[in-house]
Design a protein around this motif. Structure first.
Motif, short mmCIF file in Angstrom:
data_model
loop_
_atom_site.label_atom_id
_atom_site.label_comp_id
_atom_site.label_asym_id
_atom_site.label_seq_id
_atom_site.Cartn_x
_atom_site.Cartn_y
_atom_site.Cartn_z
N ARG A 61 1.01 -1.20 -0.08
CA ARG A 61 0.11 -0.03 -0.02
C ARG A 61 0.91 1.35 0.02
NH1 ARG A 61 -3.74 1.88 4.93
NH2 ARG A 61 -1.33 2.08 5.75
N THR A 62 1.97 1.10 0.91
CA THR A 62 2.83 2.47 0.99
C THR A 62 3.60 2.53 -0.58
OG1 THR A 62 3.16 2.18 3.28
CG2 THR A 62 4.75 3.35 2.18
N ALA A 72 4.24 -1.12 -7.32
CA ALA A 72 4.15 -1.91 -5.93
C ALA A 72 3.82 -3.58 -6.36
CB ALA A 72 2.96 -1.50 -5.51
N ALA A 73 2.90 -3.67 -7.43
CA ALA A 73 2.62 -5.01 -7.88
C ALA A 73 3.72 -5.84 -8.41
CB ALA A 73 1.39 -5.10 -8.90
N ALA A 74 4.51 -4.96 -9.36
CA ALA A 74 5.77 -5.54 -9.85
C ALA A 74 6.80 -6.00 -8.70
CB ALA A 74 6.36 -4.68 -10.82
N VAL A 75 7.28 -5.20 -8.04
CA VAL A 75 8.23 -5.41 -6.77
C VAL A 75 7.78 -6.77 -6.11
CG1 VAL A 75 9.31 -4.66 -4.80
CG2 VAL A 75 9.13 -3.12 -6.65
N ASP A 153 -8.44 -4.22 2.64
CA ASP A 153 -9.36 -3.44 1.92
C ASP A 153 -8.91 -1.92 1.50
OD1 ASP A 153 -11.32 -5.24 2.51
OD2 ASP A 153 -12.36 -4.30 3.87
N GLN A 154 -7.98 -1.47 2.11
CA GLN A 154 -7.29 -0.36 1.89
C GLN A 154 -6.12 -0.46 0.71
OE1 GLN A 154 -5.62 1.20 5.41
NE2 GLN A 154 -7.44 1.37 6.21
N VAL A 155 -5.88 -1.41 0.35
CA VAL A 155 -4.74 -1.70 -0.52
C VAL A 155 -5.34 -2.04 -2.13
CG1 VAL A 155 -3.03 -3.68 -1.22
CG2 VAL A 155 -3.64 -3.15 1.14
N PRO A 156 -4.81 -1.25 -3.12
CA PRO A 156 -5.24 -1.26 -4.15
C PRO A 156 -5.51 -2.80 -4.73
CG PRO A 156 -3.41 0.39 -4.31
CD PRO A 156 -3.56 -0.32 -2.79
N PRO A 157 -6.59 -3.11 -5.51
CA PRO A 157 -6.70 -4.32 -5.92
C PRO A 157 -5.52 -5.18 -6.69
CG PRO A 157 -8.82 -3.05 -6.54
CD PRO A 157 -7.52 -2.11 -6.19
#
Length: 167
Positions: A61-62, A72-75, A153-157
């Motif tokens: 999320r950060t 973020a998803a790639a890392v 719930d706060q994290v992008p899908p």
């Protein structure tokens, strides 16, 4: 964060130790030139290598806030994307190597960090930060702490979907 985190139950046995972890983290990061984005890359790569869903979600999320959802998803998934800089790729690779087998790191690995623009102090701080975060994650994981529903719930899908491991 607006809710009581699940990890609070485990750390409630020794709030002094939790406070010590928080103080050590503050000591390390307050004098570091590693940015919040750098730190998020390190934790996301460390946590995904370790299989720690809790820290992957929290720091994912950060990282999404600092670098964007795709980065973020790639890392987290260890995917190659232009959204992740050479410096961030080098930090993520270092974090994964330190977690997987610290005895297998080599001068070539350190040189890759230097080529990506990190100086020796930053390499030391990144390594300490990885080890510190791994210790914190290990406690939470070993005690069976599940990621908070509210956090998830706060994290992008896209970031939530990248975390396919852990509890």
């Amino acid at each position: 964060m607006g809710f009581t985190m699940n990890l609070t139950r485990a750390w409630a046995w020794r709030p002094d130790v939790f406070d010590g972890f928080a103080a050590l983290r503050g000591t390390l990061t307050s004098q570091s030139t590693l940015s919040k984005r750098d730190q998020a890359v390190l934790v996301c790569a460390m946590a995904s290598e370790l299989g720690d869903a809790y820290c992957s979600l929290a720091w994912g999320r950060t990282l999404a806030q600092e670098a964007g959802v795709a980065a973020a998803a790639a890392v987290i998934t260890n995917a190659d994307t232009p959204d992740v800089s050479d410096r961030e790729r080098a930090l993520a690779a270092w974090a994964r190597k330190v977690v997987a087998d610290p005895n297998a790191t080599s001068e070539r690995d350190v040189m890759a960090l230097r080529r990506a623009g990190l100086n020796d102090r930053e390499i030391f701080e990144a390594t300490v930060f990885i080890a510190f975060r791994q210790a914190f994650s290990t406690v939470n994981d070993a005690l069976g702490i599940h990621p908070d529903r509210q956090l998830a719930d706060q994290v992008p899908p896209e970031v939530r979907g990248a975390v396919t491991y852990g509890r």
